[in-house]
Scaffold this motif. Structure first.
Motif, PDB file in Angstrom:
ATOM      1  N   SER A 133       0.829  -1.220   0.000  1.00 48.36           N
ATOM      2  CA  SER A 133       0.000   0.000   0.000  1.00 48.36           C
ATOM      3  C   SER A 133       0.858   1.263   0.000  1.00 48.36           C
ATOM      4  O   SER A 133       0.398   2.325  -0.394  1.00 48.36           O
ATOM      5  CB  SER A 133      -0.948  -0.002   1.199  1.00 48.36           C
ATOM      6  OG  SER A 133      -0.206  -0.119   2.397  1.00 48.36           O
ATOM      7  N   ARG A 134       2.119   1.149   0.405  1.00 46.13           N
ATOM      8  CA  ARG A 134       3.020   2.302   0.427  1.00 46.13           C
ATOM      9  C   ARG A 134       3.598   2.613  -0.956  1.00 46.13           C
ATOM     10  O   ARG A 134       4.122   3.684  -1.181  1.00 46.13           O
ATOM     11  CB  ARG A 134       4.173   2.042   1.401  1.00 46.13           C
ATOM     12  CG  ARG A 134       3.723   1.871   2.841  1.00 46.13           C
ATOM     13  CD  ARG A 134       4.896   1.640   3.780  1.00 46.13           C
ATOM     14  NE  ARG A 134       5.814   0.585   3.358  1.00 46.13           N
ATOM     15  CZ  ARG A 134       5.682  -0.703   3.642  1.00 46.13           C
ATOM     16  NH1 ARG A 134       4.653  -1.125   4.338  1.00 46.13           N
ATOM     17  NH2 ARG A 134       6.583  -1.581   3.239  1.00 46.13           N
ATOM     18  N   ASN A 135       3.531   1.653  -1.865  1.00 49.01           N
ATOM     19  CA  ASN A 135       4.120   1.828  -3.187  1.00 49.01           C
ATOM     20  C   ASN A 135       3.111   2.343  -4.203  1.00 49.01           C
ATOM     21  O   ASN A 135       1.916   2.080  -4.090  1.00 49.01           O
ATOM     22  CB  ASN A 135       4.684   0.497  -3.701  1.00 49.01           C
ATOM     23  CG  ASN A 135       5.799  -0.014  -2.820  1.00 49.01           C
ATOM     24  OD1 ASN A 135       5.551  -0.835  -1.947  1.00 49.01           O
ATOM     25  ND2 ASN A 135       7.004   0.462  -3.031  1.00 49.01           N
ATOM     26  N   ASN A 136       3.636   3.059  -5.193  1.00 47.06           N
ATOM     27  CA  ASN A 136       2.796   3.482  -6.311  1.00 47.06           C
ATOM     28  C   ASN A 136       2.524   2.292  -7.219  1.00 47.06           C
ATOM     29  O   ASN A 136       3.346   1.377  -7.316  1.00 47.06           O
ATOM     30  CB  ASN A 136       3.495   4.588  -7.116  1.00 47.06           C
ATOM     31  CG  ASN A 136       3.565   5.880  -6.343  1.00 47.06           C
ATOM     32  OD1 ASN A 136       2.668   6.205  -5.569  1.00 47.06           O
ATOM     33  ND2 ASN A 136       4.640   6.619  -6.541  1.00 47.06           N
ATOM     34  N   PRO A 137       1.391   2.317  -7.903  1.00 48.59           N
ATOM     35  CA  PRO A 137       1.113   1.235  -8.863  1.00 48.59           C
ATOM     36  C   PRO A 137       2.154   1.210  -9.985  1.00 48.59           C
ATOM     37  O   PRO A 137       2.674   2.250 -10.398  1.00 48.59           O
ATOM     38  CB  PRO A 137      -0.262   1.604  -9.426  1.00 48.59           C
ATOM     39  CG  PRO A 137      -0.861   2.535  -8.435  1.00 48.59           C
ATOM     40  CD  PRO A 137       0.294   3.267  -7.797  1.00 48.59           C
ATOM     41  N   VAL A 138       2.459   0.023 -10.432  1.00 49.50           N
ATOM     42  CA  VAL A 138       3.396  -0.194 -11.536  1.00 49.50           C
ATOM     43  C   VAL A 138       2.614  -0.873 -12.657  1.00 49.50           C
ATOM     44  O   VAL A 138       1.920  -1.869 -12.423  1.00 49.50           O
ATOM     45  CB  VAL A 138       4.565  -1.098 -11.093  1.00 49.50           C
ATOM     46  CG1 VAL A 138       5.475  -1.407 -12.266  1.00 49.50           C
ATOM     47  CG2 VAL A 138       5.336  -0.461  -9.953  1.00 49.50           C
ATOM     48  N   SER A 139       2.731  -0.318 -13.866  1.00 53.03           N
ATOM     49  CA  SER A 139       2.078  -0.925 -15.031  1.00 53.03           C
ATOM     50  C   SER A 139       3.126  -1.571 -15.912  1.00 53.03           C
ATOM     51  O   SER A 139       4.256  -1.095 -16.007  1.00 53.03           O
ATOM     52  CB  SER A 139       1.312   0.134 -15.822  1.00 53.03           C
ATOM     53  OG  SER A 139       0.231   0.614 -15.058  1.00 53.03           O
ATOM     54  N   LEU A 140       2.740  -2.652 -16.549  1.00 52.22           N
ATOM     55  CA  LEU A 140       3.657  -3.325 -17.458  1.00 52.22           C
ATOM     56  C   LEU A 140       2.877  -4.014 -18.567  1.00 52.22           C
ATOM     57  O   LEU A 140       1.691  -4.263 -18.454  1.00 52.22           O
ATOM     58  CB  LEU A 140       4.522  -4.340 -16.707  1.00 52.22           C
ATOM     59  CG  LEU A 140       3.814  -5.444 -15.923  1.00 52.22           C
ATOM     60  CD1 LEU A 140       3.732  -6.706 -16.759  1.00 52.22           C
ATOM     61  CD2 LEU A 140       4.599  -5.731 -14.665  1.00 52.22           C
ATOM     62  N   GLN A 141       3.592  -4.284 -19.637  1.00 55.47           N
ATOM     63  CA  GLN A 141       3.053  -5.093 -20.721  1.00 55.47           C
ATOM     64  C   GLN A 141       4.117  -6.110 -21.084  1.00 55.47           C
ATOM     65  O   GLN A 141       5.262  -5.741 -21.355  1.00 55.47           O
ATOM     66  CB  GLN A 141       2.682  -4.260 -21.948  1.00 55.47           C
ATOM     67  CG  GLN A 141       2.053  -5.126 -23.035  1.00 55.47           C
ATOM     68  CD  GLN A 141       1.696  -4.357 -24.290  1.00 55.47           C
ATOM     69  OE1 GLN A 141       2.473  -3.550 -24.778  1.00 55.47           O
ATOM     70  NE2 GLN A 141       0.511  -4.615 -24.806  1.00 55.47           N
ATOM     71  N   ILE A 142       3.742  -7.361 -21.034  1.00 57.46           N
ATOM     72  CA  ILE A 142       4.679  -8.410 -21.387  1.00 57.46           C
ATOM     73  C   ILE A 142       4.139  -9.188 -22.584  1.00 57.46           C
ATOM     74  O   ILE A 142       2.943  -9.161 -22.874  1.00 57.46           O
ATOM     75  CB  ILE A 142       4.970  -9.356 -20.203  1.00 57.46           C
ATOM     76  CG1 ILE A 142       3.691 -10.023 -19.702  1.00 57.46           C
ATOM     77  CG2 ILE A 142       5.661  -8.634 -19.089  1.00 57.46           C
ATOM     78  CD1 ILE A 142       3.940 -11.044 -18.615  1.00 57.46           C
ATOM     79  N   LYS A 143       5.065  -9.876 -23.262  1.00 59.88           N
ATOM     80  CA  LYS A 143       4.706 -10.768 -24.358  1.00 59.88           C
ATOM     81  C   LYS A 143       4.801 -12.179 -23.814  1.00 59.88           C
ATOM     82  O   LYS A 143       5.674 -12.476 -23.001  1.00 59.88           O
ATOM     83  CB  LYS A 143       5.678 -10.606 -25.531  1.00 59.88           C
ATOM     84  CG  LYS A 143       5.684  -9.200 -26.123  1.00 59.88           C
ATOM     85  CD  LYS A 143       6.779  -9.058 -27.157  1.00 59.88           C
ATOM     86  CE  LYS A 143       8.074  -8.898 -26.440  1.00 59.88           C
ATOM     87  NZ  LYS A 143       8.921  -7.818 -26.674  1.00 59.88           N
ATOM     88  N   GLY A 144       3.905 -13.027 -24.273  1.00 61.93           N
ATOM     89  CA  GLY A 144       3.946 -14.391 -23.777  1.00 61.93           C
ATOM     90  C   GLY A 144       3.605 -15.416 -24.832  1.00 61.93           C
ATOM     91  O   GLY A 144       2.840 -15.159 -25.765  1.00 61.93           O
TER      92      GLY A 144
END
Length: 165
Positions: A133-144
């Motif tokens: 809850s202390r961290n900012n959200p992280v967005s990512l896009q991966i290939k799979g």
């Protein structure tokens, strides 16, 4: 009379051949189409379960996505092989990051090829998470690239998964 017997035999064999090919071309195509539709529906069910398990991060739900001999590549360290190892990795991560939350998980499967009880699919996987809850959200896009295996009950499970940024 002999000519009639030969003609009758040839006509009979030709009829069998035509019937066989007509049946395999017509009915076989229908059966293959029905099987493919059933496979794709079961694969879509796996996709929905994947989304639910990923969003909740429930280790039991995550484990149930995998075949017994599943292999996950793309995680830090060596490949994770087998359900027991998967469970250990998921539980260890959960213990180290108890507040971890997946805020968004949106797979975009681009192609699925099904053959002989196996399916290969590839796509993009968008996600947003917070370690705590202390961290900012992280967005990512991966290939799979994922290999799926049909189970004896007709359901599908992940057999091999490779992911990269």
């Amino acid at each position: 009379m002999r000519r009639t017997s030969v003609f009758s035999a040839v006509a009979f064999v030709a009829g069998l051949g035509i019937g066989f090919f007509a049946r395999s071309a017509g009915t076989g195509t229908l059966e293959r189409g029905e099987t493919r539709a059933a496979d794709l529906a079961a694969i879509e069910k796996l996709h929905r379960a994947d989304i639910e398990a990923t969003l909740t991060q429930d280790p039991s739900l995550l484990i149930n996505l995998w075949s017994d001999d599943g292999v996950k590549l793309g995680v830090p360290g060596p490949a994770v092989v087998g359900k027991k190892a998967m469970r250990e990795v998921y539980e260890k991560f959960r213990a180290e990051h108890p507040d971890f939350q997946v805020l968004k998980y949106a797979p975009e499967i681009k192609d699925v090829q099904v053959a002989d009880g196996w399916a290969i699919e590839w796509g993009y996987f968008e996600g947003t998470y917070k370690i705590s809850s202390r961290n900012n959200p992280v967005s990512l896009q991966i290939k799979g690239l994922r290999v799926l295996k049909r189970q004896s009950d007709g359901s599908w499970k992940f057999a091999r998964v490779a992911e990269t940024n």
